[in-house]
Design an enzyme around this catalytic site. Sequence first.
Site, PDB file in Angstrom:
ATOM      1  N   HIS A   7      -2.892  11.770 -10.937  1.00 52.07           N
ATOM      2  CA  HIS A   7      -2.529  11.224  -9.629  1.00 52.07           C
ATOM      3  C   HIS A   7      -1.232  11.858  -9.117  1.00 52.07           C
ATOM      4  CE1 HIS A   7      -0.988   7.571  -7.235  1.00 52.07           C
ATOM      5  NE2 HIS A   7      -1.970   8.078  -6.540  1.00 52.07           N
ATOM      6  N   HIS A  49       3.091  12.593   0.023  1.00 50.98           N
ATOM      7  CA  HIS A  49       2.311  11.358   0.125  1.00 50.98           C
ATOM      8  C   HIS A  49       2.551  10.569   1.399  1.00 50.98           C
ATOM      9  CE1 HIS A  49       1.320   7.112  -0.561  1.00 50.98           C
ATOM     10  NE2 HIS A  49       0.286   7.616  -1.219  1.00 50.98           N
TER      11      HIS A  49
HETATM   12  O1  G3P Z   1      -6.868   8.994  -4.278  1.00 53.29           O
HETATM   13  C1  G3P Z   1      -6.388   7.937  -5.022  1.00 53.29           C
HETATM   14  C2  G3P Z   1      -5.040   7.518  -4.557  1.00 53.29           C
HETATM   15  O2  G3P Z   1      -4.211   8.627  -4.497  1.00 53.29           O
HETATM   16  C3  G3P Z   1      -5.005   6.832  -3.218  1.00 53.29           C
HETATM   17  O3  G3P Z   1      -3.842   6.132  -3.017  1.00 53.29           O
HETATM   18  O4  G3P Z   1      -1.605   5.755  -2.132  1.00 53.29           O
HETATM   19  O5  G3P Z   1      -1.857   7.114  -4.148  1.00 53.29           O
HETATM   20  O6  G3P Z   1      -2.542   8.018  -1.974  1.00 53.29           O
HETATM   21  P1  G3P Z   1      -2.411   6.789  -2.829  1.00 53.29           P
HETATM   22 CA    CA Z   2      -3.459   9.998  -2.739  1.00 51.67          CA
END
Ligand code: G3P
Ligand code: CA
Length: 226
Positions: A7, A49
């Site tokens: 992630h 992000h």
């Molecule tokens: O794609 C999974 C996850 O990355 C989505 O949530 O907030 O981490 O972008 P976020």
């Molecule tokens: Ca994401």
Amino acid sequence: MVTKIGHRGAMGYAPENTLKSFKKALELNVDAIELDVYICKSGELVVIHDDKVNRTTNGKGYVAEKTFKELRALDAGEKEKIPELKEVFDLVNKKVNINIELKATGTAKPVYELIELYIKEKSWKYEHFLISSYNHYELREFNRLSPNIKIGALLTGIPIGFAEFAEKINASSVNLCADFINKEFIDDAHNRGLKVYVETVNDLDDIGRMKALGVDGIFSNFPDRL
Ligand code: G3P
Ligand code: CA
């Protein structure tokens, strides 16, 4: 075996969405890395992000209102820089798959064009990519441009009709927030031929629970725990 997805790289070990984080994820033998994409003022696709730089860098303001040169002058943590999407492609160099989350409206077309370039000129395959978004209109647009590339519908919650919405937009997976996952949703998605990837799971007990439920993939800040 679940698909191991790092992630924002491996953000438990390095500043999120930086080359350092993606390198770390590769070292930890992920199957795929996940990252987030915006377009900046000068038109480059950048990996970050939030819509603002405030949380993850030493700067302030909206990504869309800054040129790439301005973004590049910021410290994204441990002296890392905000990467361009193509820099991440070059780093990964087909070693693992890349899940690109389209964060901003209007990212589908430039992301599609960059992927096409890497397929034509650098021997990448459509299978190397998964495109996801909470904006399912942007995903539908991406699927119209490139039906050969898999799309994953991001979801927070369980809608009426379970995974029906994802089937309607030709998604190959539902990427669901772990807080809401249940067996009924997983079974429904599987019956429709969809994979279920769950985000974001870091605790070992939770990882075990997700595996027992039968998910196909897990996003984690600590992908070595998967
Ligand atoms: O794609 C999974 C996850 O990355 C989505 O949530 O907030 O981490 O972008 P976020
Ligand atoms: Ca994401």
